[in-house]
Design a protein around this motif. Structure first.
Motif, PDB file in Angstrom:
ATOM      1  N   ASN A  52      -0.842  -2.549  -9.415  1.00 34.10           N
ATOM      2  CA  ASN A  52      -1.053  -1.567 -10.475  1.00 34.10           C
ATOM      3  C   ASN A  52      -2.248  -0.681 -10.172  1.00 34.10           C
ATOM      4  O   ASN A  52      -2.987  -0.903  -9.214  1.00 34.10           O
ATOM      5  N   THR A  53      -2.444   0.309 -11.035  1.00 34.55           N
ATOM      6  CA  THR A  53      -3.494   1.314 -10.828  1.00 34.55           C
ATOM      7  C   THR A  53      -4.751   1.066 -11.654  1.00 34.55           C
ATOM      8  O   THR A  53      -5.839   1.462 -11.260  1.00 34.55           O
ATOM      9  N   ASP A  54      -4.608   0.460 -12.832  1.00 39.48           N
ATOM     10  CA  ASP A  54      -5.686   0.257 -13.788  1.00 39.48           C
ATOM     11  C   ASP A  54      -6.137   1.597 -14.365  1.00 39.48           C
ATOM     12  O   ASP A  54      -5.695   2.002 -15.430  1.00 39.48           O
ATOM     13  N   ASN A  55      -7.012   2.298 -13.637  1.00 35.23           N
ATOM     14  CA  ASN A  55      -7.538   3.581 -14.122  1.00 35.23           C
ATOM     15  C   ASN A  55      -7.493   4.602 -12.987  1.00 35.23           C
ATOM     16  O   ASN A  55      -8.341   4.595 -12.091  1.00 35.23           O
ATOM     17  N   ARG A  56      -6.493   5.463 -13.039  1.00 34.27           N
ATOM     18  CA  ARG A  56      -6.262   6.392 -11.928  1.00 34.27           C
ATOM     19  C   ARG A  56      -7.397   7.389 -11.752  1.00 34.27           C
ATOM     20  O   ARG A  56      -7.701   7.816 -10.630  1.00 34.27           O
ATOM     21  N   LEU A  57      -8.066   7.758 -12.849  1.00 35.17           N
ATOM     22  CA  LEU A  57      -9.175   8.708 -12.751  1.00 35.17           C
ATOM     23  C   LEU A  57     -10.382   8.058 -12.086  1.00 35.17           C
ATOM     24  O   LEU A  57     -10.940   8.593 -11.116  1.00 35.17           O
ATOM     25  N   GLN A  58     -10.807   6.913 -12.594  1.00 32.54           N
ATOM     26  CA  GLN A  58     -11.996   6.253 -12.054  1.00 32.54           C
ATOM     27  C   GLN A  58     -11.808   5.815 -10.602  1.00 32.54           C
ATOM     28  O   GLN A  58     -12.763   5.803  -9.821  1.00 32.54           O
ATOM     29  N   SER A  59     -10.594   5.440 -10.254  1.00 32.73           N
ATOM     30  CA  SER A  59     -10.339   4.977  -8.889  1.00 32.73           C
ATOM     31  C   SER A  59      -9.787   6.071  -7.985  1.00 32.73           C
ATOM     32  O   SER A  59      -9.550   5.818  -6.799  1.00 32.73           O
ATOM     33  N   ARG A  60      -9.554   7.271  -8.546  1.00 28.52           N
ATOM     34  CA  ARG A  60      -8.932   8.375  -7.795  1.00 28.52           C
ATOM     35  C   ARG A  60      -7.730   7.847  -7.014  1.00 28.52           C
ATOM     36  O   ARG A  60      -7.646   7.959  -5.789  1.00 28.52           O
ATOM     37  N   THR A  61      -6.795   7.271  -7.756  1.00 26.12           N
ATOM     38  CA  THR A  61      -5.706   6.573  -7.095  1.00 26.12           C
ATOM     39  C   THR A  61      -4.385   6.869  -7.765  1.00 26.12           C
ATOM     40  O   THR A  61      -4.297   7.566  -8.776  1.00 26.12           O
ATOM     41  N   SER A  62      -3.349   6.334  -7.171  1.00 25.92           N
ATOM     42  CA  SER A  62      -1.994   6.365  -7.701  1.00 25.92           C
ATOM     43  C   SER A  62      -1.345   5.049  -7.297  1.00 25.92           C
ATOM     44  O   SER A  62      -1.880   4.305  -6.461  1.00 25.92           O
ATOM     45  N   LEU A  63      -0.185   4.757  -7.864  1.00 21.79           N
ATOM     46  CA  LEU A  63       0.479   3.519  -7.473  1.00 21.79           C
ATOM     47  C   LEU A  63       0.900   3.571  -6.008  1.00 21.79           C
ATOM     48  O   LEU A  63       0.785   2.569  -5.283  1.00 21.79           O
ATOM     49  N   SER A  64       1.354   4.728  -5.560  1.00 23.75           N
ATOM     50  CA  SER A  64       1.723   4.851  -4.144  1.00 23.75           C
ATOM     51  C   SER A  64       0.522   4.609  -3.243  1.00 23.75           C
ATOM     52  O   SER A  64       0.639   3.956  -2.193  1.00 23.75           O
ATOM     53  N   ARG A  65      -0.638   5.117  -3.643  1.00 28.21           N
ATOM     54  CA  ARG A  65      -1.843   4.900  -2.836  1.00 28.21           C
ATOM     55  C   ARG A  65      -2.204   3.425  -2.791  1.00 28.21           C
ATOM     56  O   ARG A  65      -2.560   2.896  -1.724  1.00 28.21           O
ATOM     57  N   GLU A  66      -2.132   2.735  -3.919  1.00 21.83           N
ATOM     58  CA  GLU A  66      -2.466   1.310  -3.945  1.00 21.83           C
ATOM     59  C   GLU A  66      -1.562   0.530  -2.989  1.00 21.83           C
ATOM     60  O   GLU A  66      -2.022  -0.318  -2.215  1.00 21.83           O
ATOM     61  N   LEU A  67      -0.278   0.818  -3.046  1.00 24.75           N
ATOM     62  CA  LEU A  67       0.667   0.112  -2.182  1.00 24.75           C
ATOM     63  C   LEU A  67       0.458   0.476  -0.718  1.00 24.75           C
ATOM     64  O   LEU A  67       0.537  -0.386   0.172  1.00 24.75           O
ATOM     65  N   HIS A  68       0.164   1.756  -0.441  1.00 28.48           N
ATOM     66  CA  HIS A  68      -0.051   2.163   0.940  1.00 28.48           C
ATOM     67  C   HIS A  68      -1.320   1.542   1.514  1.00 28.48           C
ATOM     68  O   HIS A  68      -1.366   1.184   2.701  1.00 28.48           O
ATOM     69  N   LEU A  69      -2.348   1.391   0.706  1.00 29.20           N
ATOM     70  CA  LEU A  69      -3.561   0.701   1.162  1.00 29.20           C
ATOM     71  C   LEU A  69      -3.248  -0.732   1.585  1.00 29.20           C
ATOM     72  O   LEU A  69      -3.764  -1.229   2.590  1.00 29.20           O
ATOM     73  N   LEU A  70      -2.403  -1.394   0.815  1.00 28.79           N
ATOM     74  CA  LEU A  70      -2.036  -2.770   1.153  1.00 28.79           C
ATOM     75  C   LEU A  70      -1.214  -2.809   2.442  1.00 28.79           C
ATOM     76  O   LEU A  70      -1.318  -3.760   3.226  1.00 28.79           O
ATOM     77  N   VAL A  71      -0.407  -1.789   2.671  1.00 28.01           N
ATOM     78  CA  VAL A  71       0.362  -1.706   3.916  1.00 28.01           C
ATOM     79  C   VAL A  71      -0.571  -1.488   5.104  1.00 28.01           C
ATOM     80  O   VAL A  71      -0.476  -2.174   6.135  1.00 28.01           O
ATOM     81  N   THR A  72      -1.479  -0.526   4.984  1.00 31.32           N
ATOM     82  CA  THR A  72      -2.307  -0.140   6.127  1.00 31.32           C
ATOM     83  C   THR A  72      -3.484  -1.073   6.371  1.00 31.32           C
ATOM     84  O   THR A  72      -3.930  -1.227   7.508  1.00 31.32           O
ATOM     85  N   GLU A  73      -3.996  -1.715   5.319  1.00 37.20           N
ATOM     86  CA  GLU A  73      -5.204  -2.522   5.483  1.00 37.20           C
ATOM     87  C   GLU A  73      -4.981  -4.025   5.323  1.00 37.20           C
ATOM     88  O   GLU A  73      -5.798  -4.821   5.769  1.00 37.20           O
ATOM     89  N   ALA A  74      -3.871  -4.408   4.702  1.00 35.74           N
ATOM     90  CA  ALA A  74      -3.619  -5.846   4.503  1.00 35.74           C
ATOM     91  C   ALA A  74      -2.322  -6.307   5.165  1.00 35.74           C
ATOM     92  O   ALA A  74      -1.924  -7.453   4.998  1.00 35.74           O
ATOM     93  N   GLY A  75      -1.673  -5.411   5.898  1.00 36.15           N
ATOM     94  CA  GLY A  75      -0.504  -5.808   6.668  1.00 36.15           C
ATOM     95  C   GLY A  75       0.773  -5.993   5.880  1.00 36.15           C
ATOM     96  O   GLY A  75       1.702  -6.666   6.337  1.00 36.15           O
TER      97      GLY A  75
END
Length: 367
Positions: free
Chosen positions: A298-321
């Motif tokens: 999930n995103t929690d707070n998209r403004l404070q984290s400057r994020t999106s759900l796609s970004r959260e998932l892509h971070l897990l792909v690129t940094e956590a395998g």
């Protein structure tokens, strides 16, 4: 196979933990602040977006929460609430989200004279407007609402009654939010009892800033999902085996959560900002997923984290395998744990998330 950000955006996704007052567009904050005379810490949208992110990167949940004073200040009128809710749905739809449970605390939107019900009405109207506008743009999204009571106030009974009064209008669940330390869920026992009697779904912020005791209390009051829940790893003992690698021994709480399928609403970037995790690569979400917990991202707070759900998932792909199968798994898990009826959840999985696949449920009843 490399999974690109564009591929993840194109995938249908489900979002269960997204705060309305933490997902306001920076441009909207600037415009609404000008109308109500609220002074912001930065003058233009881009600088303001950077300020929110930097202020939230404190490592403290309490400091993180303090950033909301500026978004809440501009969300005290019906028109503003409708606008923020509508824009949230449009932004999520553009990110490929097909189902969202947006959450907010109506008690925090009364300084301009709104009643609790008026605040809920405005947000529900905005969500509906967002759905309709997204459909006009060729994007389908279903938006539902969770009502939060603040742990540090004494209004949980009111908010629980409000949720029940609106359960047939798009309010599908109840939550408690705010600082965990010093404000146990058990103190709000009457509200949870009211909801349990009415058979109404409950999620609880727990296991973010506090550990096992907070999670224990959330389970005790009947939480079907745990907001964040990452400190559950405190109840998982890891032993290194020279031949077979690390082995995991679950404590009673961890076993209970996994065995009962209590879903975890994990918000990776937010967890880094509040100190609940130290990096995406070592974030507990991967261990919890591999051990068979009902993990959602999930995103929690998209403004404070400057994020999106796609970004959260892509971070897990690129940094956590993570793999594309991992992304699909947490998406289906999120759909299965949405606070709507089973038929609607299954329809979401069969028609939207996994179209063309064999039915994923058994014994379904179509009303």
């Amino acid at each position: 196979m490399t999974v690109t950000f564009e591929q993840i955006v194109a995938l249908p996704k489900v979002l269960l933990h997204d705060h309305l007052d933490g997902g306001v567009r920076p441009q909207t904050v600037v415009e609404l602040a000008a109308k109500v005379g609220h002074e912001l810490p930065a003058p233009d949208p881009e600088a303001l977006a950077a300020w929110f992110r930097d202020a939230a990167d404190s490592g403290s949940l309490e400091t993180y929460i303090a950033t909301f004073s500026h978004t809440l200040a501009v969300m005290q009128r019906p028109k503003a609430l409708r606008r923020v809710a509508r824009e949230a749905v449009l932004d999520l739809a553009a990110d490929g989200v097909v189902y969202v449970e947006e959450r907010f605390a109506p008690e925090l939107h009364q300084s301009g004279g709104l009643s609790l019900q008026q605040a809920v009405d405005a947000v529900l109207e905005g969500l509906s407007e967002g759905e309709a506008e997204a459909a006009e743009q060729g994007r389908t999204i279903r938006a539902r609402l969770l009502l939060c009571a603040m742990r540090q106030s004494d209004r949980a009974d009111e908010v629980a009654a409000l949720a029940l009064a609106n359960r047939d209008r798009g309010v599908v669940g109840f939550d408690i939010a705010g600082p965990e330390a010093g404000f146990p869920a058990s103190a709000l026992g009457a509200a949870f009892a009211q909801l349990r009697t009415a058979r109404f779904p409950v999620t609880v912020h727990a296991g973010e800033a506090a550990g096992r005791d907070s999670l224990d209390e959330a389970v005790d009051v009947g939480a079907l999902r745990l907001g964040h829940g990452v400190r559950l790893v405190d109840d998982i003992h890891v032993a290194e085996d020279p031949e077979h690698g690390p082995t995991h021994r679950l404590g009673r709480l961890a076993h209970w959560v996994r065995d009962r399928g209590i879903a975890l609403e994990v918000c990776p970037t937010s967890n880094l900002q509040t100190g609940a995790a130290v990096s995406i690569a070592t974030h507990p979400v991967t261990t919890l997923l591999r051990l068979g917990f009902a993990v959602t991202v999930n995103t929690d707070n998209r403004l404070q984290s400057r994020t999106s759900l796609s970004r959260e998932l892509h971070l897990l792909v690129t940094e956590a395998g993570w793999t594309l199968d991992d992304v699909r798994t947490v998406t289906v898990t999120a759909a299965r744990h949405a606070f709507v009826h089973a038929d609607e959840r299954q329809d979401l999985i069969d028609r939207v998330i996994l179209p063309g696949h064999a039915p994923t449920g058994t014994g379904r009843h179509r009303a």
